[in-house]
Structures are given as C-alpha cells and as structure tokens.
Design a protein around this motif. Sequence first.
Motif, PDB file in Angstrom:
ATOM      1  N   ASP A 190      25.079 -33.150  12.704  1.00 13.46           N
ATOM      2  CA  ASP A 190      25.483 -32.881  14.061  1.00 13.46           C
ATOM      3  C   ASP A 190      26.543 -33.960  14.393  1.00 13.46           C
ATOM      4  O   ASP A 190      26.289 -34.962  14.842  1.00 13.46           O
ATOM      5  N   PHE A 191      27.844 -33.395  14.379  1.00  7.81           N
ATOM      6  CA  PHE A 191      28.971 -34.448  14.752  1.00  7.81           C
ATOM      7  C   PHE A 191      29.620 -34.019  16.167  1.00  7.81           C
ATOM      8  O   PHE A 191      30.233 -32.975  16.134  1.00  7.81           O
ATOM      9  N   ILE A 192      29.171 -34.938  17.141  1.00  9.19           N
ATOM     10  CA  ILE A 192      29.677 -34.534  18.528  1.00  9.19           C
ATOM     11  C   ILE A 192      31.115 -35.129  18.871  1.00  9.19           C
ATOM     12  O   ILE A 192      31.141 -36.267  18.855  1.00  9.19           O
ATOM     13  N   THR A 193      32.057 -34.319  19.207  1.00  6.35           N
ATOM     14  CA  THR A 193      33.484 -34.946  19.413  1.00  6.35           C
ATOM     15  C   THR A 193      34.106 -33.913  20.120  1.00  6.35           C
ATOM     16  O   THR A 193      33.753 -32.913  20.655  1.00  6.35           O
ATOM     17  N   PHE A 194      35.647 -34.087  20.279  1.00  9.14           N
ATOM     18  CA  PHE A 194      36.513 -33.373  20.817  1.00  9.14           C
ATOM     19  C   PHE A 194      37.177 -32.914  19.626  1.00  9.14           C
ATOM     20  O   PHE A 194      37.988 -33.776  18.947  1.00  9.14           O
ATOM     21  N   SER A 195      37.447 -31.627  19.405  1.00 10.69           N
ATOM     22  CA  SER A 195      38.183 -31.112  18.068  1.00 10.69           C
ATOM     23  C   SER A 195      38.704 -29.798  18.330  1.00 10.69           C
ATOM     24  O   SER A 195      38.067 -28.949  19.294  1.00 10.69           O
ATOM     25  N   ARG A 196      39.144 -29.369  17.407  1.00 10.56           N
ATOM     26  CA  ARG A 196      39.373 -27.653  17.254  1.00 10.56           C
ATOM     27  C   ARG A 196      38.305 -26.992  17.235  1.00 10.56           C
ATOM     28  O   ARG A 196      37.238 -27.296  16.565  1.00 10.56           O
ATOM     29  N   ARG A 197      38.010 -25.801  17.837  1.00  4.04           N
ATOM     30  CA  ARG A 197      37.041 -24.875  17.912  1.00  4.04           C
ATOM     31  C   ARG A 197      37.079 -23.889  16.879  1.00  4.04           C
ATOM     32  O   ARG A 197      36.095 -23.266  16.450  1.00  4.04           O
ATOM     33  N   ARG A 198      38.393 -23.665  16.222  1.00  7.01           N
ATOM     34  CA  ARG A 198      38.701 -23.050  14.864  1.00  7.01           C
ATOM     35  C   ARG A 198      39.256 -23.621  13.961  1.00  7.01           C
ATOM     36  O   ARG A 198      40.421 -24.232  14.489  1.00  7.01           O
ATOM     37  N   HIS A 199      39.286 -23.576  12.851  1.00 12.10           N
ATOM     38  CA  HIS A 199      39.819 -24.339  11.691  1.00 12.10           C
ATOM     39  C   HIS A 199      41.428 -24.078  11.792  1.00 12.10           C
ATOM     40  O   HIS A 199      42.172 -24.932  11.607  1.00 12.10           O
ATOM     41  N   TYR A 200      41.766 -22.720  11.833  1.00 10.82           N
ATOM     42  CA  TYR A 200      43.244 -22.353  11.869  1.00 10.82           C
ATOM     43  C   TYR A 200      44.148 -22.477  13.154  1.00 10.82           C
ATOM     44  O   TYR A 200      44.900 -21.876  13.371  1.00 10.82           O
ATOM     45  N   ALA A 201      43.243 -22.750  14.056  1.00 12.76           N
ATOM     46  CA  ALA A 201      43.807 -22.978  15.566  1.00 12.76           C
ATOM     47  C   ALA A 201      43.640 -24.444  16.382  1.00 12.76           C
ATOM     48  O   ALA A 201      42.699 -24.579  17.046  1.00 12.76           O
ATOM     49  N   PRO A 202      44.473 -25.301  15.856  1.00 15.38           N
ATOM     50  CA  PRO A 202      44.496 -26.609  16.307  1.00 15.38           C
ATOM     51  C   PRO A 202      44.513 -26.837  17.882  1.00 15.38           C
ATOM     52  O   PRO A 202      44.245 -27.787  18.340  1.00 15.38           O
ATOM     53  N   PHE A 203      45.262 -25.781  18.475  1.00 13.86           N
ATOM     54  CA  PHE A 203      45.374 -26.043  19.804  1.00 13.86           C
ATOM     55  C   PHE A 203      44.239 -25.175  20.840  1.00 13.86           C
ATOM     56  O   PHE A 203      44.363 -25.270  22.106  1.00 13.86           O
ATOM     57  N   ASP A 204      43.251 -24.689  19.992  1.00 13.71           N
ATOM     58  CA  ASP A 204      41.989 -24.165  20.628  1.00 13.71           C
ATOM     59  C   ASP A 204      41.059 -25.338  20.530  1.00 13.71           C
ATOM     60  O   ASP A 204      40.428 -25.145  19.649  1.00 13.71           O
ATOM     61  N   ALA A 205      41.241 -26.030  21.277  1.00 14.93           N
ATOM     62  CA  ALA A 205      40.214 -27.304  20.971  1.00 14.93           C
ATOM     63  C   ALA A 205      39.396 -27.740  22.453  1.00 14.93           C
ATOM     64  O   ALA A 205      39.799 -27.378  23.426  1.00 14.93           O
ATOM     65  N   GLY A 206      38.437 -28.743  21.896  1.00  9.56           N
ATOM     66  CA  GLY A 206      37.611 -29.271  23.463  1.00  9.56           C
ATOM     67  C   GLY A 206      36.300 -29.571  22.773  1.00  9.56           C
ATOM     68  O   GLY A 206      36.348 -30.247  21.402  1.00  9.56           O
ATOM     69  N   PHE A 207      35.403 -29.728  23.692  1.00  4.27           N
ATOM     70  CA  PHE A 207      33.989 -30.305  23.092  1.00  4.27           C
ATOM     71  C   PHE A 207      33.767 -29.308  21.980  1.00  4.27           C
ATOM     72  O   PHE A 207      33.518 -28.364  21.921  1.00  4.27           O
ATOM     73  N   MET A 208      33.101 -30.171  21.133  1.00  3.73           N
ATOM     74  CA  MET A 208      32.575 -29.512  19.642  1.00  3.73           C
ATOM     75  C   MET A 208      31.090 -30.346  19.289  1.00  3.73           C
ATOM     76  O   MET A 208      31.197 -31.427  19.148  1.00  3.73           O
ATOM     77  N   HIS A 209      30.313 -29.255  18.439  1.00  7.78           N
ATOM     78  CA  HIS A 209      29.150 -29.983  17.834  1.00  7.78           C
ATOM     79  C   HIS A 209      29.680 -29.303  16.271  1.00  7.78           C
ATOM     80  O   HIS A 209      29.697 -28.124  15.975  1.00  7.78           O
ATOM     81  N   GLU A 210      30.025 -30.626  15.522  1.00  5.83           N
ATOM     82  CA  GLU A 210      30.684 -29.781  14.203  1.00  5.83           C
ATOM     83  C   GLU A 210      29.582 -30.094  13.047  1.00  5.83           C
ATOM     84  O   GLU A 210      28.599 -31.120  13.600  1.00  5.83           O
ATOM     85  N   THR A 211      29.843 -29.702  12.046  1.00  8.92           N
ATOM     86  CA  THR A 211      28.642 -29.761  11.011  1.00  8.92           C
ATOM     87  C   THR A 211      29.421 -30.314   9.743  1.00  8.92           C
ATOM     88  O   THR A 211      30.855 -30.389   9.821  1.00  8.92           O
TER      89      THR A 211
END
Length: 314
Positions: free
Chosen positions: A48-69
């Motif tokens: 569980d990687f907690i960060t601010f990042s893109r919410r969809r891989h192909y949408a770099p400007f749809d970004a915010g708080f994320m739990h990444e894997t």
Amino acid sequence: MAGNAVKNDFIYIVLVKAHTGLGKVSRVLSGGYEYSHIAVCKDDRFEDFITFSRRRHYAPFDAGFMHETRGCYCFGAHDRVKLRIFRLPVDLRGKRRVYHFLRHVERQQDQYLFNLYSMVTMPVLHGFVIDGAHNCMSFVGKVVELSGAVRLERPYYQYDIRALDTLLAPYLYTERYFSDRSLVQHCANNGEYSTCYLRQYRVVVSQQCHRIDSFLRLVLTQISGTVFQRYLGNAVLGNPLSGGCTSGRGAQMSSGYMDRDVQTPPGYMDSFSQTPPGYMDRVSLWENIRLFLRLNKELLSRIRKGGRDAGCHI
C-alpha cells in the motif's frame, strides 16, 4: 504485543522508478537520476503506497490522494519496478502526527487538488504551497517533517525527490527490483530476511501444501473403493477415524487448513498486483485536455483566494 509495537515504530519512504512517460522525461531532464515518484508505506509489506498521484494510468491530470499498489507500477511489458526504500524510526508522538495527517488528507481527499504548478516549476521556483493542494513531493515531505526523524533545513515543500533521497540516506533500508507478485526478500543486510518475507513465505508454502492435499483427494476419489484407497486416504490425509477421504473430520481438517495455520485474509496474495477499479482504462486526448483545463481552473481559483491550508500546516 511487544513485537507489534516495535514494528509499528517505523514508517517507510519509497522512491519509485516509474515507467510512465513523465518518468522517462524526468530522467532525461535530471541527467539520468532514476527516481521520479515517491510515496509512504506504513509497514514492510510494501503493498500500500500512500501518495499524491494520477488516479488513472492514462489520465495524468486526473490526480490526487491515492493508495497505489505494485500493480500501478508494473504494467504492460514492465513486470517489475525498482524501489529505493528508507525506514524512518518514529516515536509515539511522531507516529501520531503522521497518522493524523494521513487520516486528515484521506477523509478530505475530495477537497484536495494535485499541485501541478509546484511540481513543474520545482527546478526553478523550488516549490510553493497552494491552499488545499499537494503533489507527491510536498505530501511525502510533510510526512518526513511530522515524523521528527530528521531535521529539515528548509520548508518541507521545497524538497524534491533527489533532495529527499539525500536527506534520508542514513536510513536506507533496501534498494531492489520488485515484481507485482514478488515477495519482499532481503533487507539492507543481505544476510537477513524481513519478518514480512518469512510470513509471506509461510503463506506460499501452506498454499502449496493445500493444493497438493486437494489434488490427492481428487485422485483418490477417482479410484475404486479398495482397502488400498482407504489406507492411502488415512495415511496421506491424516484421517485415521474415517475410511472415506472426503468425509467427516478429514474434510473439516482440509477446509480449515489455511485458517488454522496461517490466518490469511481473503485475496492476500492477490493484493500485490491489484489496481484500483478503472485504473488502466484508456482515456482519450480530448478527455485529458478537459481534465487539464479543469485542474488549471481550480488551481488558479485556489491561488487567488490565498490563505493557509490547515492540512499542510498541522
């Protein structure tokens, strides 16, 4: 209890060699510096990687708080990702500050924007605060500041990934490639295994034993009912009280095998590669333009309003 208390007195800062287009551009502009993304992990599972990042891989400007894997980093032809991990010791107060901040941002994540302006101007302006906005660098920089593990010589939002790498160098834990399904193997000391690795290794071995057990049951049920079958059913499946290999106590032992020995949550081993729903969905060029214009409008509105962000300045 004591073992858990010791384990929980660390937080992990993770640098990621991202395979995205922006990551490749970043490596060119930085003169070959590998890492272009950064996140926080609460434990040494590194799932569980907690960060601010893109919410969809192909949408770099749809970004915010994320739990990444790990699955967010391993995709397509990329079956593994390089991570550089730092383990920061935190006392009880530091841990409470960090966890309070993480909870605060997660609860209000819909109100937080991705601070794109600070990110793209970092080499020139060295970072700045926008009310209710973060990027991966300012978010992790704030976590590092709240941890109290190191002393920051400038405001947290002025640390880029390379600067955080240098700042945290004494706390290097490991640097290696991770697969989306790989186990955590060696710590910084190559002669030691992490407790998480040993725990996960036990799960894998137990699952393999369970599969062998199930396979033998299937084979034995296809053989005619002979004394030989009953003997093998008793000897192999550990059921001396019943001649049938799929009934009575023997079946109960098999069905409860994993629960009794390992206590793993459902989908435990699959969690390494799972990505958020819709994460890999394709996004059109026009949709990306629309997302950029919306983010740009919201950021400009926040800048005009000014003010201080309570979430950033806990």
